[in-house]
Design a protein around this motif. Structure first.
Motif, PDB file in Angstrom:
ATOM      1  N   ASP A 140      -1.042   0.461  -5.767  1.00 19.60           N
ATOM      2  CA  ASP A 140      -1.334   1.648  -6.578  1.00 19.60           C
ATOM      3  C   ASP A 140      -0.126   2.572  -6.569  1.00 19.60           C
ATOM      4  O   ASP A 140       0.812   2.397  -5.790  1.00 19.60           O
ATOM      5  N   ARG A 144       1.213   6.771  -7.711  1.00 25.44           N
ATOM      6  CA  ARG A 144       0.977   8.084  -8.310  1.00 25.44           C
ATOM      7  C   ARG A 144       1.948   8.198  -9.486  1.00 25.44           C
ATOM      8  O   ARG A 144       3.105   7.802  -9.387  1.00 25.44           O
ATOM      9  N   ARG A 196      -3.043   8.466 -11.548  1.00 23.57           N
ATOM     10  CA  ARG A 196      -2.673   7.294 -10.750  1.00 23.57           C
ATOM     11  C   ARG A 196      -3.007   6.033 -11.523  1.00 23.57           C
ATOM     12  O   ARG A 196      -3.900   6.034 -12.361  1.00 23.57           O
ATOM     13  N   HIS A 222     -11.914   5.737   0.306  1.00 27.60           N
ATOM     14  CA  HIS A 222     -11.171   5.093  -0.797  1.00 27.60           C
ATOM     15  C   HIS A 222     -10.122   4.134  -0.238  1.00 27.60           C
ATOM     16  O   HIS A 222      -9.717   4.236   0.915  1.00 27.60           O
ATOM     17  N   THR A 223      -9.680   3.240  -1.114  1.00 27.34           N
ATOM     18  CA  THR A 223      -8.550   2.376  -0.790  1.00 27.34           C
ATOM     19  C   THR A 223      -7.762   2.142  -2.069  1.00 27.34           C
ATOM     20  O   THR A 223      -8.332   2.244  -3.159  1.00 27.34           O
ATOM     21  N   ALA A 224      -6.491   1.884  -1.942  1.00 25.52           N
ATOM     22  CA  ALA A 224      -5.579   1.940  -3.090  1.00 25.52           C
ATOM     23  C   ALA A 224      -5.882   3.259  -3.792  1.00 25.52           C
ATOM     24  O   ALA A 224      -5.982   4.284  -3.118  1.00 25.52           O
ATOM     25  N   GLY A 243      -4.594   0.785   2.680  1.00 24.31           N
ATOM     26  CA  GLY A 243      -4.925   1.839   3.633  1.00 24.31           C
ATOM     27  C   GLY A 243      -6.368   2.254   3.384  1.00 24.31           C
ATOM     28  O   GLY A 243      -7.059   1.703   2.520  1.00 24.31           O
ATOM     29  N   LEU A 244      -6.811   3.235   4.177  1.00 27.92           N
ATOM     30  CA  LEU A 244      -8.179   3.739   4.016  1.00 27.92           C
ATOM     31  C   LEU A 244      -8.132   5.266   3.989  1.00 27.92           C
ATOM     32  O   LEU A 244      -7.577   5.891   4.886  1.00 27.92           O
ATOM     33  N   GLY A 245      -8.692   5.844   2.955  1.00 26.19           N
ATOM     34  CA  GLY A 245      -8.766   7.306   2.896  1.00 26.19           C
ATOM     35  C   GLY A 245      -9.942   7.821   3.715  1.00 26.19           C
ATOM     36  O   GLY A 245     -10.888   7.066   3.996  1.00 26.19           O
ATOM     37  N   LYS A 285     -10.210   8.921  10.252  1.00 25.65           N
ATOM     38  CA  LYS A 285     -10.712   7.781   9.464  1.00 25.65           C
ATOM     39  C   LYS A 285     -11.975   7.171  10.076  1.00 25.65           C
ATOM     40  O   LYS A 285     -12.525   6.211   9.542  1.00 25.65           O
ATOM     41  N   SER A 318       0.834  -1.193   0.000  1.00 23.09           N
ATOM     42  CA  SER A 318       0.000   0.000   0.000  1.00 23.09           C
ATOM     43  C   SER A 318       0.875   1.251   0.000  1.00 23.09           C
ATOM     44  O   SER A 318       2.015   1.234   0.476  1.00 23.09           O
ATOM     45  N   GLY A 319       0.311   2.315  -0.488  1.00 26.26           N
ATOM     46  CA  GLY A 319       0.962   3.621  -0.384  1.00 26.26           C
ATOM     47  C   GLY A 319       0.381   4.388   0.788  1.00 26.26           C
ATOM     48  O   GLY A 319      -0.277   3.814   1.658  1.00 26.26           O
ATOM     49  N   GLY A 320       0.622   5.693   0.823  1.00 26.62           N
ATOM     50  CA  GLY A 320       0.103   6.512   1.924  1.00 26.62           C
ATOM     51  C   GLY A 320       1.055   6.504   3.104  1.00 26.62           C
ATOM     52  O   GLY A 320       2.089   5.841   3.100  1.00 26.62           O
ATOM     53  N   SER A 321       0.689   7.232   4.151  1.00 27.52           N
ATOM     54  CA  SER A 321       1.580   7.405   5.312  1.00 27.52           C
ATOM     55  C   SER A 321       1.377   6.329   6.376  1.00 27.52           C
ATOM     56  O   SER A 321       2.307   5.971   7.086  1.00 27.52           O
ATOM     57  N   THR A 322       0.159   5.791   6.504  1.00 28.84           N
ATOM     58  CA  THR A 322      -0.088   4.827   7.591  1.00 28.84           C
ATOM     59  C   THR A 322       0.814   3.596   7.496  1.00 28.84           C
ATOM     60  O   THR A 322       1.411   3.197   8.503  1.00 28.84           O
ATOM     61  N   ASN A 356       4.706   6.299  -4.068  1.00 32.68           N
ATOM     62  CA  ASN A 356       4.534   5.146  -3.164  1.00 32.68           C
ATOM     63  C   ASN A 356       5.736   4.225  -3.227  1.00 32.68           C
ATOM     64  O   ASN A 356       6.117   3.585  -2.234  1.00 32.68           O
TER      65      ASN A 356
HETATM   66  C1  6PG Z   1      -2.214   6.314  -1.841  1.00 40.56           C
HETATM   67  C2  6PG Z   1      -2.689   5.121  -1.066  1.00 40.56           C
HETATM   68  C3  6PG Z   1      -4.020   5.404  -0.460  1.00 40.56           C
HETATM   69  C4  6PG Z   1      -3.798   5.480   1.017  1.00 40.56           C
HETATM   70  C5  6PG Z   1      -4.947   6.147   1.708  1.00 40.56           C
HETATM   71  C6  6PG Z   1      -4.630   6.362   3.185  1.00 40.56           C
HETATM   72  O1  6PG Z   1      -1.516   6.133  -2.834  1.00 40.56           O
HETATM   73  O2  6PG Z   1      -2.516   7.417  -1.405  1.00 40.56           O
HETATM   74  O3  6PG Z   1      -2.664   3.977  -1.743  1.00 40.56           O
HETATM   75  O4  6PG Z   1      -5.030   4.475  -0.718  1.00 40.56           O
HETATM   76  O5  6PG Z   1      -3.617   4.170   1.540  1.00 40.56           O
HETATM   77  O6  6PG Z   1      -5.159   7.406   1.074  1.00 40.56           O
HETATM   78  O7  6PG Z   1      -3.504   7.199   3.242  1.00 40.56           O
HETATM   79  P1  6PG Z   1      -2.825   7.557   4.653  1.00 40.56           P
HETATM   80  O8  6PG Z   1      -2.317   6.258   5.210  1.00 40.56           O
HETATM   81  O9  6PG Z   1      -1.726   8.506   4.283  1.00 40.56           O
HETATM   82  O10 6PG Z   1      -3.903   8.164   5.507  1.00 40.56           O
END
Ligand code: 6PG
Length: 239
Positions: A71, A73, A174, A144-146, A138-140, A197, A39-43, A83
């Motif tokens: 996923d 960017r 993306r 959203h996810t991915a 992760g979960l936006g 979240k 997964s991407g994102g910060s979590t 990511n």
């Molecule tokens: C991305 C992630 C996206 C991410 C969620 C949560 O590329 O942004 O794949 O799905 O997991 O947006 O992001 P955080 O963990 O930063 O809250």
């Protein structure tokens, strides 16, 4: 589906790392390899740090691991928004995984062509039906996810495993695994932390289709939600 609530983001990362290492070890032991979509994102970053700490020297585990992305960017790989960059910095640079087992989701230029190339790559390594052993998500805060965002046409995509999408608020395109690919996985782990979240988590767990994460239901696999207490807190009833 197992919802596991932990005191804070660090405890989520610790559990996520434990489950990751157990899952990869079991797959490598059983079949000599494990296909992972990160997964991407910060979590997930804290989980990746913890995985590197726990299994950074486990050569046998990483010899069998194949790392993909869920996923990406469409920015250069050294870009702070990438990511790939995040996963390389927090995990892949610290574990003995052969470079030939790492498959970044590069999509600069023609994103549609990049999505086709990535789908071909998955097919080449995972076979005709892409059953990832492990998908981290992760979960936006919008559910959203991915990169599967609310209202996206990709949510209805029955065949393709990788699609192109864009957020109106972002300057970049993306590419993302579709639900068709994610829901074939043997194991999916959501990593969620933070009060921001809470609403999205409640909607996802309640099966609200307006939260794309609610549509992640691996047909022949298991699904884990690893969340912290802040994300699990039910918003006060309005009125
Ligand atoms: C991305 C992630 C996206 C991410 C969620 C949560 O590329 O942004 O794949 O799905 O997991 O947006 O992001 P955080 O963990 O930063 O809250």
């Amino acid at each position: 589906m197992p919802l596991e609530v932990y005191t804070d983001a660090r405890a989520v990362a610790m559990r996520g790392a434990e489950l990751f290492v157990d899952s990869v070890s079991a797959a490598v032991h059983a079949r000599g390899r494990c296909s992972i979509a990160l997964s991407g994102g910060s979590t997930p970053r804290a989980t990746y740090d913890e995985i590197a700490r726990r299994a950074g020297r486990d050569g046998s585990l990483w010899a069998g691991a194949q790392v993909f992305w869920g996923d990406e960017r469409c920015v250069p790989p050294h870009d702070a928004r990438s990511n790939e960059r995040m996963a390389r910095e927090s995990l892949l640079a610290h574990v003995p995984i052969p470079a030939r087992h790492v498959f970044p989701m590069r999509c600069l230029g023609d994103a549609e062509a990049a999505a086709r190339r990535y789908e071909d790559l998955i097919r080449e390594h995972l076979g005709a039906r892409p059953r990832f052993d492990l998908v981290l998500l992760g979960l936006g805060d919008d559910g959203h996810t991915a990169s599967l965002f609310p209202g996206s046409a990709l949510l209805e995509e029955p065949e393709r495993w990788v699609g192109v999408t864009r957020r109106s608020s972002e300057s970049f395109t993306r590419i993302t695994l579709t639900l068709a690919a994610i829901n074939l996985a043997a194991r999916v782990i959501f990593l969620v932390s933070g009060a921001g979240k809470a609403d999205a988590l409640q909607r996802a767990l309640a099966g609200d289709p307006r939260a794309p994460a609610s549509l992640v239901r691996p047909a022949g696999g298991d699904l884990y939600w690893l969340v912290d207490a802040e994300a699990a807190r039910r918003p006060a009833a309005s009125g």
